[in-house]
Design a protein around this motif. Sequence first.
Motif, PDB file in Angstrom:
ATOM      1  N   GLN A  39       0.831  -1.213   0.000  1.00  0.00           N
ATOM      2  CA  GLN A  39       0.000   0.000   0.000  1.00  0.00           C
ATOM      3  C   GLN A  39       0.865   1.263   0.000  1.00  0.00           C
ATOM      4  OE1 GLN A  39      -2.612   0.074   3.391  1.00  0.00           O
ATOM      5  NE2 GLN A  39      -4.041   1.487   2.430  1.00  0.00           N
ATOM      6  N   ILE A  86      -6.369   1.438  -3.819  1.00  0.00           N
ATOM      7  CA  ILE A  86      -5.215   0.833  -3.171  1.00  0.00           C
ATOM      8  C   ILE A  86      -5.581   0.566  -1.714  1.00  0.00           C
ATOM      9  CG2 ILE A  86      -2.809   1.127  -2.504  1.00  0.00           C
ATOM     10  CD1 ILE A  86      -2.550   3.110  -4.866  1.00  0.00           C
ATOM     11  N   THR A  87      -5.594  -0.711  -1.334  1.00  0.00           N
ATOM     12  CA  THR A  87      -5.884  -1.099   0.043  1.00  0.00           C
ATOM     13  C   THR A  87      -4.668  -1.820   0.612  1.00  0.00           C
ATOM     14  OG1 THR A  87      -6.797  -3.261  -0.562  1.00  0.00           O
ATOM     15  CG2 THR A  87      -8.340  -1.387  -0.508  1.00  0.00           C
ATOM     16  N   TYR A  88      -4.792  -2.319   1.826  1.00  0.00           N
ATOM     17  CA  TYR A  88      -3.668  -3.027   2.437  1.00  0.00           C
ATOM     18  C   TYR A  88      -3.436  -4.391   1.789  1.00  0.00           C
ATOM     19  CZ  TYR A  88      -6.952  -6.017   4.955  1.00  0.00           C
ATOM     20  OH  TYR A  88      -7.930  -6.917   5.271  1.00  0.00           O
TER      21      TYR A  88
END
Length: 119
Positions: free
Chosen positions: A78, A96-98
Amino acid sequence: MKYNIIFIGFFILVSCTRVIEEKKLVEMFNSKDKRQLLTAIDYVSDHHQVHMVKCLLSDALDPRIVHDVRYKGMSIYQIKMGAMQKLTGVKPVKKITYRPDSSVVDFYLEISVKNGWIN
């Protein structure tokens, strides 16, 4: 007296500017220490070092979670993709995530190749 003040101001400005050599940046990107990796990512994105995009995209799907105050709870993936977004000025199609997503990495890889940052 006026020139002394200008000289002192310039000296302070130069001494506060942190310059990291490319060789050291590569070492930091290859380090297993998350703090060094974060420092390298921050430096590359803050100083718009597009010639270091290859290092930024290597091992981009790193799922490790960071516990640093600035990035608490974020994954390395990320943080790297956030840096790529800052460098390119383009938001990816997916958020965009973890969780690592190869389509986002491929998106930024394609942009980097088109811009000539990567062969």
